[in-house]
Design an enzyme around this catalytic site. Structure first.
Site, PDB file in Angstrom:
ATOM      1  N   GLY A  51      -4.420  -2.570   2.831  1.00 26.13           N
ATOM      2  CA  GLY A  51      -5.127  -2.470   4.099  1.00 26.13           C
ATOM      3  C   GLY A  51      -5.570  -3.809   4.650  1.00 26.13           C
ATOM      4  CB  SER A  52      -6.731  -6.902   3.139  1.00 24.07           C
ATOM      5  OG  SER A  52      -7.873  -6.182   2.742  1.00 24.07           O
ATOM      6  CB  SER A  95      -9.696  -9.602  -0.517  1.00 27.87           C
ATOM      7  OG  SER A  95      -9.836  -8.725  -1.604  1.00 27.87           O
ATOM      8  CE  LYS A  96     -14.316  -1.484   0.501  1.00 30.56           C
ATOM      9  NZ  LYS A  96     -14.113  -0.048   0.659  1.00 30.56           N
ATOM     10  CB  THR A  97     -12.572  -5.867  -3.904  1.00 32.52           C
ATOM     11  OG1 THR A  97     -11.198  -6.298  -3.868  1.00 32.52           O
ATOM     12  CG2 THR A  97     -12.637  -4.363  -3.702  1.00 32.52           C
ATOM     13  CG  PHE A  98     -12.968 -12.417  -2.030  1.00 35.42           C
ATOM     14  CD1 PHE A  98     -12.578 -12.381  -0.700  1.00 35.42           C
ATOM     15  CD2 PHE A  98     -12.875 -13.627  -2.708  1.00 35.42           C
ATOM     16  CE1 PHE A  98     -12.114 -13.524  -0.056  1.00 35.42           C
ATOM     17  CE2 PHE A  98     -12.423 -14.775  -2.071  1.00 35.42           C
ATOM     18  CZ  PHE A  98     -12.046 -14.720  -0.737  1.00 35.42           C
ATOM     19  CB  THR A 151      -6.998  -7.597  -4.448  1.00 39.54           C
ATOM     20  OG1 THR A 151      -7.898  -6.555  -4.045  1.00 39.54           O
ATOM     21  CG2 THR A 151      -5.588  -7.057  -4.531  1.00 39.54           C
ATOM     22  CD  GLU A 187      -1.338  -7.503  -6.234  1.00 35.47           C
ATOM     23  OE1 GLU A 187      -2.577  -7.486  -6.392  1.00 35.47           O
ATOM     24  OE2 GLU A 187      -0.610  -6.519  -6.443  1.00 35.47           O
ATOM     25  N   GLY A 202     -10.207   0.344   2.712  1.00 36.41           N
ATOM     26  CA  GLY A 202      -9.198  -0.695   2.961  1.00 36.41           C
ATOM     27  C   GLY A 202      -8.190  -0.280   4.028  1.00 36.41           C
ATOM     28  NE  ARG A 203      -6.604   5.694   2.275  1.00 36.28           N
ATOM     29  CZ  ARG A 203      -7.290   5.585   1.141  1.00 36.28           C
ATOM     30  NH1 ARG A 203      -7.339   4.429   0.495  1.00 36.28           N
ATOM     31  NH2 ARG A 203      -7.934   6.614   0.623  1.00 36.28           N
ATOM     32  CD  GLU A 232      -4.403   3.013  -0.868  1.00 32.85           C
ATOM     33  OE1 GLU A 232      -3.889   2.252  -1.703  1.00 32.85           O
ATOM     34  OE2 GLU A 232      -5.107   2.586   0.075  1.00 32.85           O
ATOM     35  CG  HIS A 246      23.227   3.470  15.116  1.00 34.65           C
ATOM     36  ND1 HIS A 246      24.456   3.822  15.619  1.00 34.65           N
ATOM     37  CD2 HIS A 246      22.381   3.414  16.176  1.00 34.65           C
ATOM     38  CE1 HIS A 246      24.365   3.943  16.941  1.00 34.65           C
ATOM     39  NE2 HIS A 246      23.108   3.709  17.295  1.00 34.65           N
ATOM     40  CE  LYS A 270      -5.294  -2.227  -7.619  1.00 34.61           C
ATOM     41  NZ  LYS A 270      -6.527  -2.159  -6.851  1.00 34.61           N
TER      42      LYS A 270
HETATM   43  O1  F6P Z   1      -4.858  -1.215  -4.650  1.00 32.14           O
HETATM   44  C1  F6P Z   1      -5.021  -0.529  -3.459  1.00 32.14           C
HETATM   45  C2  F6P Z   1      -6.047  -1.187  -2.594  1.00 32.14           C
HETATM   46  O2  F6P Z   1      -7.314  -1.048  -3.138  1.00 32.14           O
HETATM   47  C3  F6P Z   1      -5.996  -0.659  -1.169  1.00 32.14           C
HETATM   48  O3  F6P Z   1      -6.723   0.507  -1.009  1.00 32.14           O
HETATM   49  C4  F6P Z   1      -6.532  -1.820  -0.408  1.00 32.14           C
HETATM   50  O4  F6P Z   1      -6.232  -1.720   0.950  1.00 32.14           O
HETATM   51  C5  F6P Z   1      -5.837  -2.955  -1.104  1.00 32.14           C
HETATM   52  O5  F6P Z   1      -5.799  -2.572  -2.454  1.00 32.14           O
HETATM   53  C6  F6P Z   1      -6.465  -4.305  -0.955  1.00 32.14           C
HETATM   54  O6  F6P Z   1      -7.784  -4.325  -1.395  1.00 32.14           O
HETATM   55  P1  F6P Z   1      -8.751  -5.526  -1.052  1.00 32.14           P
HETATM   56  O7  F6P Z   1      -8.909  -5.580   0.423  1.00 32.14           O
HETATM   57  O8  F6P Z   1     -10.011  -5.243  -1.774  1.00 32.14           O
HETATM   58  O9  F6P Z   1      -8.096  -6.795  -1.552  1.00 32.14           O
END
Ligand code: F6P
Length: 548
Positions: A162-163, A213-216, A218, A220, A274-275, A360, A391, A513
């Site tokens: 979602g970010s 990042s909502k959680t900061f 994640t 990746e 997030g989404r 999700e 096509h 994860k």
């Molecule tokens: O792993 C799924 C998820 O939590 C999604 O719901 C979210 O949009 C994404 O990872 C990114 O999360 P964040 O914004 O905390 O990095």
């Protein structure tokens, strides 16, 4: 807690099942003959805040008045109005995470009181928007300078899920509203190729990173952000970070640990999933790219759909009808998928965005009463822009063995009416033709009358009676796009409410994860592993031989 455990217990569910069993010859084309007013009756026009309109034509769906009424009764029995009102009241309807589901408060541009835990969110939301306005204006005007005095030419949003998907989709969809000389890029995948390919053409002095990042936490995003910082520090120094990195997050502590000044942080609250976060600070790349005024119109378009969703009676409520149709196909016709095909190149990432929103949210198999469902829930959403999709996979949609309910989206006015609007007319003719072909089909007599004989005849027959919803907008503007997204958000909400699942958590992403973290450590050396199942061991050990 919901008043029922499983949707199959509801009287209207049972009624719909018996209707379904008695109508196996239901033919939607015949319904038009029976009822000449069917198009008028089953299509609804949404009027946006700027008076632009979107026509939702549900008339090519496999329903009649009895089915529609029973679906509406199902919605009532499933208490969707109550759940909807709870969502709009800021109640903690995300029960497994103990959170409100309040993305709708992010587009409260009328600034009415919207409370969570007794606290009004309107002012707080507006403060962040004003900060976004100020910052996006500074970047766009060139007033915001990099550490050497260069203006910003490239904005790189680093985020995932979602970010990422919202900002990517919206900036692509609204490219026509962008300002020349200011580019946006998106890095999401942990595959180093994603970051490397984007950075290779950029200049440290004129690049701004938005770490979204909502959680900061994640993995990746934080890894990509650290690598971006390393790239930046090959030329600049730590003190220059403030001019080139901003954070879009709920987690101030992790933001400052990363080295970003919290003055450059755009916050939101954990009641934003997030989404559902493109409306929040996560939309900063959008605001920079298309300008704040356009971003605000995008919010207002969604707000207008919220108003429609909360104030319109169920039988005329467009997202309610969309969601109930989805239930009808998913649970009674046993359709496994749902196709969304925008006849619009600018909307090429729209299906990818909707995949997270829908799958999700509703890919769950336990009800809100904590028991496993005995019915199907979330549908597999897929799509590509047409006419390209025609096509490639449309063969299966027309003649395959599966029922694939589809949404087709077109804007009447093109942003690029080239060749005297020839392209647009061809695009539109395909939009009309596809839903017509899917519904009308072509029978054996017609095939024979066209000269086919023998074994070729059945290959050229189209069964027809394949349902579509046509969504015809006037133009894809920020307001229209905001409305379209909000429509699908509420469709997703209605589906989840009828299925009695929590559409707002995402526990299903956790296991992978955790396992990846464990395996990540095992990839530090060459020693072979034996701690997993034989297939996973075999793959890891082969990887080590080839890679380390
Ligand atoms: O792993 C799924 C998820 O939590 C999604 O719901 C979210 O949009 C994404 O990872 C990114 O999360 P964040 O914004 O905390 O990095």
């Amino acid at each position: 807690m919901s008043d029922f455990k499983l949707s199959t217990e509801l009287p209207s569910w049972k009624k719909l099942q018996s209707i379904f069993e008695s109508i196996d010859q239901f033919n939607v084309l015949e319904e038009f003959t029976k009822d000449p007013q069917r198009f008028e009756k089953y299509s609804k026009t949404f009027k946006n805040f700027d008076d632009s309109e979107i026509l939702f034509d549900f008339s090519k769906n496999l329903i009649n008045d009895e089915i529609k009424q029973s679906l509406l009764s199902l919605a009532k029995e499933a208490n969707i109005e109550k759940l909807r009102d709870e969502m709009f009241n800021g109640d903690k309807i995300n029960s497994t995470e103990g959170r409100a589901v309040y993305h709708v408060a992010l587009r409260n541009r009328s600034m009415k009181p919207m409370l969570v835990d007794g606290k009004d969110t309107a002012k707080e939301v507006d403060d962040v928007l004003q900060h976004m306005k100020e910052f996006s204006n500074q970047v766009r005007s060139g007033e915001w300078k990099g550490y050497t005095g260069e203006k910003i030419t490239d904005v790189v949003n680093i985020g995932i899920g979602g970010s990422d998907l919202g900002p990517v989709m919206v900036t692509e969809a609204l490219k026509k509203y962008s300002q020349p000389g200011l580019n946006v890029h998106f890095v999401s995948n942990i595959d180093g190729t994603h970051l490397a390919e984007i950075l290779k053409d950029l200049n440290v002095e004129s690049t701004l990173f938005l770490i979204a990042s909502k959680t900061f936490t994640t993995a990746e995003t934080i890894t990509n952000a650290n690598s971006a910082k390393d790239w930046f520090l090959t030329k600049a120094s730590e003190k220059d970070i403030a001019k080139h990195f901003a954070a879009l997050s709920t987690n101030a502590e992790e933001v400052s640990k990363f080295g970003i000044d919290t003055k450059n942080m755009f916050g939101f609250e954990n009641w934003v999933g997030g989404r559902y976060s493109v409306w929040s600070a996560i939309g900063l790349s959008v605001a920079i790219y298309i300008g704040f005024e356009n971003f605000e119109n995008f919010l207002k378009g969604a707000e207008a759909v919220d108003k429609h969703f909360t104030e319109t009676k169920l039988e005329d409520n467009i997202p309610v009808l969309g969601g109930l149709l989805s239930v009808w196909y998913n649970n009674f016709y046993k359709a496994q998928t749902h196709l969304v095909a925008p006849f619009d190149q600018y909307l090429h990432r729209f299906p990818a965005y909707l995949q997270q929103l829908s799958m999700e949210s509703n890919g769950k198999s336990v009800s809100r009463a904590n028991v496993f469902t005995n019915y199907e829930t979330g549908t597999i959403l897929f799509g590509e822009p047409a006419t390209n999709a025609q096509h490639s996979f449309f063969q299966l949609v027309h003649q395959g063995t599966k029922l694939i309910p589809a949404d087709f989206i077109l804007a009447a006015q093109s942003h690029n009416p080239i060749a005297n609007n020839l392209h647009q007319k061809m695009l539109a003719s395909n939009f009309f033709a596809q839903s017509e072909a899917l519904m009308v089909g072509k029978n054996e007599d017609k095939v024979k009358s066209e000269g086919a004989t023998g074994g070729l005849v059945p290959h050229k027959v189209f069964s027809g009676n394949r349902p579509t919803t046509s969504i015809l907008a006037q133009k894809i503007t920020p307001a229209t796009l905001g409305a379209l997204i909000a429509y699908y958000e509420h469709v997703t909400f209605v589906e989840g409410a009828v299925w009695n699942i929590n559409s707002f958590d995402q526990w299903g992403v956790e296991l992978g994860k955790v396992l990846a973290k464990v395996i990540g450590k095992e990839l530090d050396d060459k020693s072979s592993v034996e701690t997993h199942d034989p297939s996973t061991n075999g793959l890891i050990n082969q990887f080590k031989k080839w890679s380390l």
